[in-house]
Write an enzyme that holds these catalytic residues in place. Structure first.
Site, PDB file in Angstrom:
ATOM      1  N   VAL A 164      10.719  32.748  58.461  1.00  0.00           N
ATOM      2  CA  VAL A 164      11.654  33.865  58.613  1.00  0.00           C
ATOM      3  C   VAL A 164      12.167  34.324  57.246  1.00  0.00           C
ATOM      4  O   VAL A 164      12.213  33.538  56.294  1.00  0.00           O
ATOM      5  CB  VAL A 164      12.849  33.490  59.525  1.00  0.00           C
ATOM      6  CG1 VAL A 164      12.408  33.326  60.968  1.00  0.00           C
ATOM      7  CG2 VAL A 164      13.559  32.232  59.041  1.00  0.00           C
ATOM      8  N   GLU A 172      24.214  25.645  55.127  1.00  0.00           N
ATOM      9  CA  GLU A 172      22.782  25.802  54.857  1.00  0.00           C
ATOM     10  C   GLU A 172      22.248  26.987  55.655  1.00  0.00           C
ATOM     11  O   GLU A 172      22.696  27.252  56.773  1.00  0.00           O
ATOM     12  CB  GLU A 172      22.074  24.489  55.235  1.00  0.00           C
ATOM     13  CG  GLU A 172      20.603  24.398  54.961  1.00  0.00           C
ATOM     14  CD  GLU A 172      20.166  24.639  53.515  1.00  0.00           C
ATOM     15  OE1 GLU A 172      20.478  25.727  52.992  1.00  0.00           O
ATOM     16  OE2 GLU A 172      19.493  23.773  52.940  1.00  0.00           O
ATOM     17  N   ASP A 173      21.323  27.717  55.057  1.00  0.00           N
ATOM     18  CA  ASP A 173      20.729  28.843  55.767  1.00  0.00           C
ATOM     19  C   ASP A 173      19.801  28.371  56.878  1.00  0.00           C
ATOM     20  O   ASP A 173      19.840  28.866  57.993  1.00  0.00           O
ATOM     21  CB  ASP A 173      19.978  29.776  54.795  1.00  0.00           C
ATOM     22  CG  ASP A 173      19.056  29.016  53.840  1.00  0.00           C
ATOM     23  OD1 ASP A 173      18.934  27.783  53.945  1.00  0.00           O
ATOM     24  OD2 ASP A 173      18.444  29.684  52.979  1.00  0.00           O
ATOM     25  N   GLY A 175      19.666  30.598  49.266  1.00  0.00           N
ATOM     26  CA  GLY A 175      19.505  31.191  50.589  1.00  0.00           C
ATOM     27  C   GLY A 175      20.778  31.350  51.396  1.00  0.00           C
ATOM     28  O   GLY A 175      20.892  32.254  52.215  1.00  0.00           O
ATOM     29  N   ASP A 212      14.518  23.057  58.086  1.00  0.00           N
ATOM     30  CA  ASP A 212      13.132  23.076  58.539  1.00  0.00           C
ATOM     31  C   ASP A 212      12.692  21.622  58.747  1.00  0.00           C
ATOM     32  O   ASP A 212      12.907  21.060  59.818  1.00  0.00           O
ATOM     33  CB  ASP A 212      12.312  23.813  57.465  1.00  0.00           C
ATOM     34  CG  ASP A 212      10.856  24.024  57.816  1.00  0.00           C
ATOM     35  OD1 ASP A 212      10.452  23.696  58.946  1.00  0.00           O
ATOM     36  OD2 ASP A 212      10.106  24.523  56.965  1.00  0.00           O
ATOM     37  N   LYS A 252      14.979  24.676  62.816  1.00  0.00           N
ATOM     38  CA  LYS A 252      13.661  24.644  63.467  1.00  0.00           C
ATOM     39  C   LYS A 252      13.466  23.238  64.032  1.00  0.00           C
ATOM     40  O   LYS A 252      12.939  22.364  63.340  1.00  0.00           O
ATOM     41  CB  LYS A 252      12.563  24.952  62.449  1.00  0.00           C
ATOM     42  CG  LYS A 252      12.566  26.359  61.894  1.00  0.00           C
ATOM     43  CD  LYS A 252      11.483  26.498  60.826  1.00  0.00           C
ATOM     44  CE  LYS A 252      11.363  27.912  60.292  1.00  0.00           C
ATOM     45  NZ  LYS A 252      10.471  27.976  59.110  1.00  0.00           N
TER      46      LYS A 252
HETATM   47  P1  5GP Z   1      13.575  21.641  54.616  1.00  0.00           P
HETATM   48  O1  5GP Z   1      13.831  20.783  53.410  1.00  0.00           O
HETATM   49  O2  5GP Z   1      14.539  21.389  55.749  1.00  0.00           O
HETATM   50  O3  5GP Z   1      12.144  21.559  55.058  1.00  0.00           O
HETATM   51  O4  5GP Z   1      13.749  23.130  54.158  1.00  0.00           O
HETATM   52  C1  5GP Z   1      14.978  23.610  53.808  1.00  0.00           C
HETATM   53  C2  5GP Z   1      14.897  24.812  52.906  1.00  0.00           C
HETATM   54  O5  5GP Z   1      13.601  25.412  52.914  1.00  0.00           O
HETATM   55  C3  5GP Z   1      15.832  25.884  53.378  1.00  0.00           C
HETATM   56  O6  5GP Z   1      17.101  25.747  52.810  1.00  0.00           O
HETATM   57  C4  5GP Z   1      15.136  27.149  52.918  1.00  0.00           C
HETATM   58  O7  5GP Z   1      15.502  27.440  51.598  1.00  0.00           O
HETATM   59  C5  5GP Z   1      13.687  26.803  52.982  1.00  0.00           C
HETATM   60  N1  5GP Z   1      13.062  27.265  54.246  1.00  0.00           N
HETATM   61  C6  5GP Z   1      12.699  26.532  55.318  1.00  0.00           C
HETATM   62  N2  5GP Z   1      12.173  27.289  56.294  1.00  0.00           N
HETATM   63  C7  5GP Z   1      12.218  28.552  55.827  1.00  0.00           C
HETATM   64  C8  5GP Z   1      11.827  29.819  56.401  1.00  0.00           C
HETATM   65  O8  5GP Z   1      11.341  29.953  57.534  1.00  0.00           O
HETATM   66  N3  5GP Z   1      12.047  30.913  55.620  1.00  0.00           N
HETATM   67  C9  5GP Z   1      12.586  30.830  54.350  1.00  0.00           C
HETATM   68  N4  5GP Z   1      12.755  31.961  53.703  1.00  0.00           N
HETATM   69  N5  5GP Z   1      12.965  29.662  53.805  1.00  0.00           N
HETATM   70  C10 5GP Z   1      12.775  28.548  54.537  1.00  0.00           C
HETATM   71 MG    MG Z   2      18.297  26.802  51.561  1.00  0.00          MG
END
Ligand code: 5GP
Ligand code: MG
Length: 180
Positions: A157, A103-104, A49, A107, A135
């Site tokens: 997104v 990081e993109d 991402g 979440d 987020k």
């Molecule tokens: P986390 O581990 O913080 O919950 O999620 C991190 C990863 O989940 C991000 O690097 C991304 O790849 C994916 N991710 C989280 N939220 C989104 C979103 O709203 N859209 C997309 N496309 N990927 C997300």
């Molecule tokens: Mg990612």
């Protein structure tokens, strides 16, 4: 008039324009360069991402820097599977390096909070996080995110490197899932 795209049958509406993203990344690059004036940062984008954000952040970065990629995985579809695997990367020597994780989006924070201890085994001098999107309301795992592009609502997104089940990474701006 906001644009709309349909991906895998779901409607997304435009959320962050190319111009807004470009401007904010310029600010982030300047902030990082300020903080790393005495150091050589090694940017470590998390694939897939982050590849678009990383490309723009590095080109906006006004000083010397290094780059290495790492690939983890924790997402399938719209929900995190909550499993982090290091798929590629980290075979290079990160010891003594000042690492800026690129990081993109953060979440729940699970991906990075799982990854940070793995990264520490490589004995870097320092580790900071730069995430284009955060987020805040979804954050479940405590994380210090030094550089945040945009704090956004807890809504899915796509675009600008981010996908929905493999599609949408090529969209030049960021779109948000339309509420049903
Ligand atoms: P986390 O581990 O913080 O919950 O999620 C991190 C990863 O989940 C991000 O690097 C991304 O790849 C994916 N991710 C989280 N939220 C989104 C979103 O709203 N859209 C997309 N496309 N990927 C997300
Ligand atoms: Mg990612």
């Amino acid at each position: 008039m906001s644009k709309e795209v349909v991906i895998h049958g779901r409607a997304f509406e435009s959320f962050l324009s190319e111009e807004a993203i470009r401007r904010r990344i310029g600010e982030m690059a300047a902030m990082i360069a300020d903080d790393y004036a005495e150091r050589l940062p090694l940017f470590l984008p998390i694939l897939n991402g982050s590849f678009v954000f990383a490309a723009d952040l590095l080109r906006a970065y006004p000083a010397e820097c290094e780059l290495a990629f790492v690939k983890l995985s924790s997402y399938r579809g719209m929900r995190s599977s909550g499993r982090v695997e290091t798929l590629i990367g980290l075979d290079l020597d990160l010891s003594g390096k000042d690492i800026v994780i690129v990081e993109d989006i953060v979440d729940s924070g699970r991906t990075l909070s799982d990854f940070l201890p793995v990264l520490q085994t490589a004995r870097p001098a320092s580790v900071a996080i730069a995430s284009l999107l955060v987020k805040p309301d979804a954050l479940e795992f405590p994380l210090e995110i030094a550089y945040r592009g945009f704090e956004i609502p807890t809504r899915f997104v796509v675009g600008y490197g981010l996908d929905y089940d493999g599609l949408g990474r090529n969209l030049p701006e960021i779109y948000q899932l339309k509420e049903r």
